[in-house]
Design a protein around this motif. Structure first.
Motif, PDB file in Angstrom:
ATOM      1  N   SER A 181       0.740  -1.395  -0.063  1.00 37.88           N
ATOM      2  CA  SER A 181      -0.139   0.079   0.079  1.00 37.88           C
ATOM      3  C   SER A 181       1.027   1.167   0.063  1.00 37.88           C
ATOM      4  CB  SER A 181      -0.905   0.010   1.281  1.00 37.88           C
ATOM      5  OG  SER A 181      -1.808  -0.988   1.181  1.00 37.88           O
ATOM      6  N   VAL A 182       2.130   1.153   0.746  1.00 37.66           N
ATOM      7  CA  VAL A 182       2.825   2.573   1.034  1.00 37.66           C
ATOM      8  C   VAL A 182       4.299   2.284   0.473  1.00 37.66           C
ATOM      9  CG1 VAL A 182       3.622   3.999   2.683  1.00 37.66           C
ATOM     10  CG2 VAL A 182       1.156   3.121   2.697  1.00 37.66           C
ATOM     11  N   ALA A 183       4.796   3.185  -0.287  1.00 40.19           N
ATOM     12  CA  ALA A 183       6.146   3.279  -0.751  1.00 40.19           C
ATOM     13  C   ALA A 183       6.802   4.156   0.272  1.00 40.19           C
ATOM     14  CB  ALA A 183       6.505   3.628  -2.006  1.00 40.19           C
ATOM     15  N   VAL A 184       8.310   4.179   0.565  1.00 45.39           N
ATOM     16  CA  VAL A 184       8.737   4.723   1.375  1.00 45.39           C
ATOM     17  C   VAL A 184      10.000   5.773   0.823  1.00 45.39           C
ATOM     18  CG1 VAL A 184      10.258   4.914   3.519  1.00 45.39           C
ATOM     19  CG2 VAL A 184       8.540   3.036   3.145  1.00 45.39           C
ATOM     20  N   TYR A 185      10.082   7.068   1.014  1.00 37.82           N
ATOM     21  CA  TYR A 185      11.165   7.792   0.342  1.00 37.82           C
ATOM     22  C   TYR A 185      12.172   7.480   1.182  1.00 37.82           C
ATOM     23  CZ  TYR A 185       8.119  10.836  -2.708  1.00 37.82           C
ATOM     24  OH  TYR A 185       7.050  11.133  -3.639  1.00 37.82           O
ATOM     25  N   PRO A 186      13.606   7.793   0.630  1.00 39.28           N
ATOM     26  CA  PRO A 186      14.646   7.631   1.750  1.00 39.28           C
ATOM     27  C   PRO A 186      14.481   8.592   2.849  1.00 39.28           C
ATOM     28  CG  PRO A 186      15.285   8.079  -0.737  1.00 39.28           C
ATOM     29  CD  PRO A 186      13.808   8.281  -0.651  1.00 39.28           C
ATOM     30  N   PRO A 187      14.622   7.522   3.919  1.00 40.17           N
ATOM     31  CA  PRO A 187      14.791   8.592   5.256  1.00 40.17           C
ATOM     32  C   PRO A 187      15.851   9.353   5.439  1.00 40.17           C
ATOM     33  CG  PRO A 187      15.074   6.073   5.439  1.00 40.17           C
ATOM     34  CD  PRO A 187      14.744   6.443   4.103  1.00 40.17           C
ATOM     35  N   LYS A 188      15.817  10.026   6.518  1.00 39.09           N
ATOM     36  CA  LYS A 188      16.958  11.117   6.886  1.00 39.09           C
ATOM     37  C   LYS A 188      17.024  11.123   8.412  1.00 39.09           C
ATOM     38  CE  LYS A 188      15.991  14.360   3.428  1.00 39.09           C
ATOM     39  NZ  LYS A 188      15.287  15.874   3.088  1.00 39.09           N
ATOM     40  N   LEU A 189      18.052  11.078   8.982  1.00 31.26           N
ATOM     41  CA  LEU A 189      18.199  11.563  10.366  1.00 31.26           C
ATOM     42  C   LEU A 189      18.647  12.962  10.473  1.00 31.26           C
ATOM     43  CD1 LEU A 189      20.747   8.603  11.719  1.00 31.26           C
ATOM     44  CD2 LEU A 189      18.451   9.044  12.097  1.00 31.26           C
ATOM     45  N   VAL A 190      17.867  13.844  11.180  1.00 35.98           N
ATOM     46  CA  VAL A 190      18.229  15.107  11.328  1.00 35.98           C
ATOM     47  C   VAL A 190      18.088  15.481  12.912  1.00 35.98           C
ATOM     48  CG1 VAL A 190      17.257  15.829   9.129  1.00 35.98           C
ATOM     49  CG2 VAL A 190      15.665  15.381  11.095  1.00 35.98           C
ATOM     50  N   VAL A 191      18.978  16.663  13.046  1.00 38.79           N
ATOM     51  CA  VAL A 191      18.980  17.210  14.476  1.00 38.79           C
ATOM     52  C   VAL A 191      18.025  18.581  14.267  1.00 38.79           C
ATOM     53  CG1 VAL A 191      20.310  18.010  16.197  1.00 38.79           C
ATOM     54  CG2 VAL A 191      20.963  16.186  15.181  1.00 38.79           C
ATOM     55  N   LYS A 192      16.990  18.710  15.091  1.00 43.98           N
ATOM     56  CA  LYS A 192      16.183  19.665  15.302  1.00 43.98           C
ATOM     57  C   LYS A 192      15.924  20.169  16.658  1.00 43.98           C
ATOM     58  CE  LYS A 192      11.978  21.893  13.411  1.00 43.98           C
ATOM     59  NZ  LYS A 192      10.691  21.845  12.646  1.00 43.98           N
ATOM     60  N   ASP A 193      16.248  21.417  16.973  1.00 43.61           N
ATOM     61  CA  ASP A 193      15.977  21.976  18.354  1.00 43.61           C
ATOM     62  C   ASP A 193      16.578  20.710  19.493  1.00 43.61           C
ATOM     63  OD1 ASP A 193      14.099  23.792  17.378  1.00 43.61           O
ATOM     64  OD2 ASP A 193      12.431  22.660  17.599  1.00 43.61           O
ATOM     65  N   GLY A 194      17.871  20.480  19.065  1.00 39.33           N
ATOM     66  CA  GLY A 194      18.610  19.876  19.817  1.00 39.33           C
ATOM     67  C   GLY A 194      18.197  18.216  19.961  1.00 39.33           C
ATOM     68  N   ARG A 195      17.283  18.061  19.173  1.00 37.31           N
ATOM     69  CA  ARG A 195      16.825  16.355  19.262  1.00 37.31           C
ATOM     70  C   ARG A 195      17.214  15.532  18.003  1.00 37.31           C
ATOM     71  NH1 ARG A 195      10.839  16.072  21.244  1.00 37.31           N
ATOM     72  NH2 ARG A 195      11.621  13.888  21.317  1.00 37.31           N
ATOM     73  N   LEU A 196      17.611  14.457  18.159  1.00 34.11           N
ATOM     74  CA  LEU A 196      17.944  13.637  16.875  1.00 34.11           C
ATOM     75  C   LEU A 196      16.581  13.048  16.659  1.00 34.11           C
ATOM     76  CD1 LEU A 196      19.685  12.188  15.096  1.00 34.11           C
ATOM     77  CD2 LEU A 196      19.974  10.269  16.728  1.00 34.11           C
ATOM     78  N   LEU A 197      16.295  13.092  15.191  1.00 34.53           N
ATOM     79  CA  LEU A 197      14.966  12.605  14.757  1.00 34.53           C
ATOM     80  C   LEU A 197      15.131  11.773  13.552  1.00 34.53           C
ATOM     81  CD1 LEU A 197      12.883  16.205  14.555  1.00 34.53           C
ATOM     82  CD2 LEU A 197      12.794  14.345  16.363  1.00 34.53           C
ATOM     83  N   LEU A 198      14.196  10.820  13.356  1.00 29.13           N
ATOM     84  CA  LEU A 198      14.471  10.102  11.802  1.00 29.13           C
ATOM     85  C   LEU A 198      13.083  10.625  11.259  1.00 29.13           C
ATOM     86  CD1 LEU A 198      15.233   7.685  10.267  1.00 29.13           C
ATOM     87  CD2 LEU A 198      13.167   6.265  11.279  1.00 29.13           C
ATOM     88  N   ASP A 199      13.372  11.441  10.229  1.00 28.81           N
ATOM     89  CA  ASP A 199      12.473  12.036   9.495  1.00 28.81           C
ATOM     90  C   ASP A 199      12.086  11.566   8.096  1.00 28.81           C
ATOM     91  OD1 ASP A 199      10.777  14.627   9.517  1.00 28.81           O
ATOM     92  OD2 ASP A 199      12.142  14.714   7.536  1.00 28.81           O
ATOM     93  N   GLY A 200      10.839  11.538   7.615  1.00 30.75           N
ATOM     94  CA  GLY A 200      10.715  10.821   6.294  1.00 30.75           C
ATOM     95  C   GLY A 200       9.186  10.942   5.798  1.00 30.75           C
ATOM     96  N   TRP A 201       9.121  10.621   4.372  1.00 33.36           N
ATOM     97  CA  TRP A 201       8.015  10.769   3.689  1.00 33.36           C
ATOM     98  C   TRP A 201       7.422   9.276   3.203  1.00 33.36           C
ATOM     99  CZ3 TRP A 201       5.053  15.155   3.448  1.00 33.36           C
ATOM    100  CH2 TRP A 201       5.676  16.414   4.079  1.00 33.36           C
ATOM    101  N   VAL A 202       6.271   8.985   2.986  1.00 31.67           N
ATOM    102  CA  VAL A 202       5.600   7.847   2.385  1.00 31.67           C
ATOM    103  C   VAL A 202       4.795   8.327   1.187  1.00 31.67           C
ATOM    104  CG1 VAL A 202       6.165   6.573   4.257  1.00 31.67           C
ATOM    105  CG2 VAL A 202       3.917   7.604   3.796  1.00 31.67           C
ATOM    106  N   TYR A 203       4.482   7.378   0.266  1.00 29.70           N
ATOM    107  CA  TYR A 203       3.567   7.689  -0.651  1.00 29.70           C
ATOM    108  C   TYR A 203       2.748   6.581  -0.926  1.00 29.70           C
ATOM    109  CZ  TYR A 203       6.680   6.172  -4.265  1.00 29.70           C
ATOM    110  OH  TYR A 203       7.765   5.315  -5.011  1.00 29.70           O
TER     111      TYR A 203
END
Length: 125
Positions: free
Chosen positions: A28-50
């Motif tokens: 049902s869902v494909a995954v765009y390449p995820p990213k590790l990012v730091v935002k406001d001093g916090r580590l996040l796994l960030d991504g999009w699906v379609y």
């Protein structure tokens, strides 16, 4: 499929700098390449699906995130959801796309790979 990204002003913590990111789609869902990012001093796994072409619904789909060591052993598994949950059909690109963001409070020691996997339905017990 690997990729890392961080905010220019906020470098990734050393324990996550060499982590490989992988992704797997569901029916049902494909995954765009995820990213590790730091935002406001916090580590996040960030991504999009379609939404996959032909998928009837995405409301039962979620994202499994596995933290793996170099041998492929699961160190930790987390579940997150994308928003909106029901990715609509439509001609507008954003209509069938959803976003997820998973805060990583502490990277499991020995993490070599983070595997992001779209999963349709519930987990089997």
């Amino acid at each position: 499929m690997a990729g890392l990204a961080g905010c220019v002003s906020a470098p990734l913590p050393s324990e996550s700098a060499a982590v490989t990111l992988e992704r797997t789609a569901s029916q049902s869902v494909a995954v765009y390449p995820p990213k590790l990012v730091v935002k406001d001093g916090r580590l996040l796994l960030d991504g999009w699906v379609y939404r996959q072409y032909g998928a009837l619904t995405t409301t039962e789909t979620h994202i499994d995130v596995d933290f793996l060591d170099a041998t492929g052993r699961v160190l930790r598994n987390e579940v997150t959801h994308f928003v909106p949950r029901d990715l609509h059909r439509g001609s507008h690109k954003m209509a069938h796309r959803g976003h997820y963001r998973l805060p990583i409070s502490a990277m499991p020691a020995g993490t070599a790979t983070i595997h992001v996997r779209a999963h349709d339905g519930d987990h089997q017990s």
